[in-house]
Design an enzyme around this catalytic site. Structure first.
Site, PDB file in Angstrom:
ATOM      1  N   GLY A   1       0.685  -1.419   0.435  1.00 47.13           N
ATOM      2  CA  GLY A   1       0.352  -0.056  -0.052  1.00 47.13           C
ATOM      3  C   GLY A   1       1.021   1.283  -0.006  1.00 47.13           C
ATOM      4  O   GLY A   1       1.559   1.462   0.512  1.00 47.13           O
TER       5      GLY A   1
ATOM      6  N   GLY B   1       1.368   5.230   1.446  1.00 50.50           N
ATOM      7  CA  GLY B   1       1.358   5.727   2.743  1.00 50.50           C
ATOM      8  C   GLY B   1       3.044   5.871   3.590  1.00 50.50           C
ATOM      9  O   GLY B   1       2.428   5.926   4.483  1.00 50.50           O
ATOM     10  N   HIS B   2       3.764   5.035   2.632  1.00 47.55           N
ATOM     11  CA  HIS B   2       4.580   3.896   3.154  1.00 47.55           C
ATOM     12  C   HIS B   2       5.942   4.896   3.106  1.00 47.55           C
ATOM     13  O   HIS B   2       6.957   4.792   3.326  1.00 47.55           O
ATOM     14  CB  HIS B   2       4.745   2.465   3.373  1.00 47.55           C
ATOM     15  CG  HIS B   2       3.572   1.834   4.042  1.00 47.55           C
ATOM     16  ND1 HIS B   2       2.974   2.028   5.701  1.00 47.55           N
ATOM     17  CD2 HIS B   2       2.678   1.224   3.717  1.00 47.55           C
ATOM     18  CE1 HIS B   2       2.597   1.698   5.544  1.00 47.55           C
ATOM     19  NE2 HIS B   2       1.860   0.830   4.421  1.00 47.55           N
TER      20      HIS B   2
ATOM     21  N   HIS C   1      -0.338   1.094   9.590  1.00 52.48           N
ATOM     22  CA  HIS C   1      -1.994   0.966   8.858  1.00 52.48           C
ATOM     23  C   HIS C   1      -3.043   1.744   9.963  1.00 52.48           C
ATOM     24  O   HIS C   1      -4.178   1.530   9.844  1.00 52.48           O
ATOM     25  CB  HIS C   1      -2.586  -0.005   8.027  1.00 52.48           C
ATOM     26  CG  HIS C   1      -1.324  -0.558   7.128  1.00 52.48           C
ATOM     27  ND1 HIS C   1      -0.944  -2.083   7.679  1.00 52.48           N
ATOM     28  CD2 HIS C   1      -1.082  -0.256   5.627  1.00 52.48           C
ATOM     29  CE1 HIS C   1       0.094  -1.960   6.582  1.00 52.48           C
ATOM     30  NE2 HIS C   1      -0.250  -1.557   5.831  1.00 52.48           N
TER      31      HIS C   1
ATOM     32  N   ASP D   1     -20.397 -12.338   5.726  1.00 56.44           N
ATOM     33  CA  ASP D   1     -21.112 -11.392   4.697  1.00 56.44           C
ATOM     34  C   ASP D   1     -21.795 -11.310   4.089  1.00 56.44           C
ATOM     35  O   ASP D   1     -22.000 -10.159   3.726  1.00 56.44           O
ATOM     36  CB  ASP D   1     -19.633 -10.012   4.231  1.00 56.44           C
ATOM     37  CG  ASP D   1     -18.653 -10.679   3.555  1.00 56.44           C
ATOM     38  OD1 ASP D   1     -19.346 -11.381   3.128  1.00 56.44           O
ATOM     39  OD2 ASP D   1     -17.533  -9.654   3.444  1.00 56.44           O
TER      40      ASP D   1
ATOM     41  N   THR E   1     -11.160 -12.164  -0.433  1.00 58.39           N
ATOM     42  CA  THR E   1     -10.385 -13.629  -0.153  1.00 58.39           C
ATOM     43  C   THR E   1     -10.472 -15.142  -1.406  1.00 58.39           C
ATOM     44  O   THR E   1     -10.149 -16.010  -1.036  1.00 58.39           O
ATOM     45  CB  THR E   1     -10.468 -13.924   1.265  1.00 58.39           C
ATOM     46  OG1 THR E   1      -9.883 -12.960   1.898  1.00 58.39           O
ATOM     47  CG2 THR E   1      -9.193 -14.555   1.955  1.00 58.39           C
ATOM     48  N   SER E   2     -11.825 -15.352  -1.205  1.00 56.82           N
ATOM     49  CA  SER E   2     -11.998 -16.989  -1.489  1.00 56.82           C
ATOM     50  C   SER E   2     -11.823 -17.177  -2.915  1.00 56.82           C
ATOM     51  O   SER E   2     -10.936 -17.651  -3.376  1.00 56.82           O
ATOM     52  CB  SER E   2     -13.253 -17.169  -1.575  1.00 56.82           C
ATOM     53  OG  SER E   2     -13.849 -17.903  -0.098  1.00 56.82           O
TER      54      SER E   2
ATOM     55  N   ASP F   1     -19.721 -24.601   7.154  1.00 57.07           N
ATOM     56  CA  ASP F   1     -18.888 -23.734   6.741  1.00 57.07           C
ATOM     57  C   ASP F   1     -19.582 -22.686   5.003  1.00 57.07           C
ATOM     58  O   ASP F   1     -19.796 -24.006   4.301  1.00 57.07           O
ATOM     59  CB  ASP F   1     -18.039 -23.236   6.020  1.00 57.07           C
ATOM     60  CG  ASP F   1     -16.806 -21.843   6.298  1.00 57.07           C
ATOM     61  OD1 ASP F   1     -16.812 -21.084   6.519  1.00 57.07           O
ATOM     62  OD2 ASP F   1     -16.364 -22.161   4.657  1.00 57.07           O
TER      63      ASP F   1
END
Length: 592
Positions: free
Chosen positions: A58, A60-61, A231, A421, A465-466, A575
């Site tokens: 990301g 910002g670093h 973060h 979700d 993620t899946s 699941d």
């Protein structure tokens, strides 16, 4: 200046402009704006055959990691938006098109955050499937979160990552091979401890004044947050303390071997070490110097440690954070011979603006010839194999199984609404429908042609993620299946599937700690693969997958979105990911 005040309020413009500026401060660099890649101009490379070192994450670093691109450190960097991992497609483009093709191999260095590991890992597997030699080093150096809390996730990646890329980049510049570069990189990670502290949260450009005010007030006046991430993650605790006591507390967490939860590395006075002091971005150089002086004094007095090298500056920032990170690295033997020790790698010259040394005048005076314009084919050339899978067989087995997944969307969505979700069913349906269309596009019985169509289809059609896990697994499966290709054309066998699937399960372990019992799709996938490898019976393997999925009812999640979802309901439903996968696998078994 208040944290709510910024010169730029559009974070996207801020990221792109910042990256583009690097081509001005270091004229040997090029910028792929579409993919947010900073990479070395091929005409500036003295030894294009040497290992290419790639990192990123990301934005910002800054200056990490785009500012480290240059001779002696990185060959390229792939940037995401602020505090967000770059997409796997960005990384894939870098590995395939922004590095010298004659390179001996590619070393990818990523920080240990889920998004970085999955997206960089997906790109690595895709590159391997296309025949690239790629190794990946994941950096976890934080001791702020102990073993009990971090669990399977492991240590977070902090500014110690800068030392890893510096050392690996220097070794690659000296012609050290891919395997040795990766081995040394992992050794550096295992011999390093870091800890951060900050006086306040950071503020992201584009946030409103009131939101910024709320962020600032989360940490009371006079308090220091110890163990804070890069973060805006909270630390392990807050304390009100002067600088000497703060440093004493931090060094204790880093070096005290009696703290079993955080004693990750044993560092003794007889060890050669390097101390790095990293500025989050908002600490003045005046205070940073005082912090360094106090840290060095206590290292000597309390631990008898006198670092061989001291590095101070902003290497891996956190926007305007008023904090710092201490890192201690124990120097080990690289076993690479004279001139290739860790110390010599740290001392090696650098021509990158982000490392605390200047870019040479020669760089500015040299007129670099840009590479010739070339059109990149969106479809990568696929090397043929001798493994055959007829189109008729492919269609007759997969189509019914995919239809079952589509039909189960409502059921899987219902389960995921309870424990997640609510998007798992839709994601699986999209992937199944896209795969069904892809089957009709396959015009060859070479199985690698099928994988060449399937892998990008899954990546583009499934989210979250899946989707990343499926894409990584399938790219690994393609690579492993290729390794089993016989000397002459032959039909794919169940034994070949079992062996390739088993190797891919192991490969998936490089990017996720998920195992059966964590309430994930692995509860169905692993029993299927293990049974198939043991018995060669697809129907029996599919039955075990279904048992594994059913067994997740009432199982407490250790990984995935379900970890963060409160309330009850998981006792009655399996699941969703494991259930959806078992439907697909049983569909295949029924079609055989």
């Amino acid at each position: 200046m208040s944290a709510a005040k910024h010169y730029l309020t559009d974070p996207t413009h801020a990221v792109l402009s910042s990256l583009n500026s690097l081509t001005k401060t270091n004229p040997s660099l090029l910028f792929d704006e579409k993919n947010k890649i900073i990479y070395r101009n091929p005409s500036s490379l003295k030894s294009p055959t040497h290992v290419s070192v790639v990192s990123g994450g990301g934005s910002g670093h800054e200056p990490g990691f785009a500012g480290f691109v240059g001779e002696g450190v990185l060959t390229a960097c792939v940037a995401g938006t602020i505090f967000a991992s770059p997409a796997a497609e960005q990384v894939r483009t870098c590995l395939q098109h922004r590095l010298p093709p004659e390179s001996e191999g590619i070393l990818v260095v990523a920080t240990n955050y889920t998004g970085d590991v999955l997206n960089f890992g997906m790109a690595v597997e895709k590159a391997r499937a296309l025949g690239k030699k790629v190794e990946m080093v994941v950096v976890g150096d934080d001791v702020g979160v102990g073993r009990a809390k971090s669990g399977k996730v492991g240590r977070r990646g902090l500014s110690g990552t800068a030392l890893v890329v510096k050392i690996c980049g220097a070794l690659a510049e000296k012609g050290v091979g891919l395997a040795d570069c990766a081995r040394v990189g992992r050794s550096v990670v295992s011999n390093m401890v870091s800890l951060g502290a900050s006086l306040s949260r950071v503020h992201v450009p584009g946030k409103g004044v009131e939101e910024a005010k709320d962020e600032e007030e989360r940490l009371g006046h006079g308090l220091v947050e110890v163990g804070m991430g890069v973060h805006n993650e909270p630390g392990c605790f807050q304390m009100k303390s002067d600088l000497p006591n703060l440093i004493k507390t931090m060094l204790g967490q880093m070096l005290d071997q009696s703290d079993e939860d955080r004693a990750y590395v044993k560092i003794e006075s007889s060890d050669d070490t390097v101390l790095q002091l990293n500025n989050y971005g908002g600490t003045s150089n005046l205070e940073l110097g005082a912090i360094l002086d106090e840290a060095l004094a206590q290292l000597d007095k309390t631990y008898g440690i006198k670092p061989k090298r001291i590095i101070q500056g902003t290497l891996f920032g956190s926007l305007d954070g008023p904090g710092f990170i201490l890192t201690v690295l124990k120097l080990s033997d690289t076993d690479l011979g004279p001139g290739k020790s860790l110390l010599s790698a740290i001392d090696a010259p650098v021509n990158a603006v982000g490392w605390p040394r200047c870019v040479s005048g020669e760089t500015f005076e040299t007129s670099y010839k840009p590479p010739a314009e070339k059109r990149e084919d969106e479809r990568e050339e696929v090397k043929p194999s001798n493994i055959r899978l007829s189109q008729q067989r492919l269609r007759s087995v997969l189509t019914p199984a995919l239809n079952k997944v589509v039909a189960a969307e409502a059921e899987v969505t219902k389960y995921d609404t309870i424990v997640g979700d609510g998007d798992c069913g839709v994601g699986l349906k999209r992937g199944a429908e896209a795969t069904a269309k892809t089957i009709d596009e396959v015009k060859s019985d070479d199985i690698m042609q099928f994988f060449a169509k399937l892998c990008p289809t899954i990546e583009m059609s499934m989210d979250g993620t899946s989707g990343a896990l499926y894409a990584i697994f399938l790219n690994s499966l393609a690579s492993n299946m290729r390794s089993l290709s016989p000397s002459s054309p032959a039909e794919v066998t169940v034994k070949m599937w079992a062996e390739a699937l088993s190797m891919s399960i192991q490969g998936l372990g490089r990017y996720t700690p998920a195992q059966p019992g964590d309430r994930t799709l692995m509860d169905a996938l692993v029993p299927f693969v293990n049974t198939l490898e043991k018995t060669g019976d697809v129907k029996q393997a599919a039955a075990e997958a279904q048992k594994g999925a059913n067994h997740t009812k009432g199982m407490k999640a250790s990984l995935g979105r379900s970890v963060y979802v409160g309330g009850s309901g998981f006792e009655e439903v399996p699941d969703p990911g494991a259930h959806g996968l078992s439907i697909f696998l049983n569909g295949i078994a029924e079609a055989l």
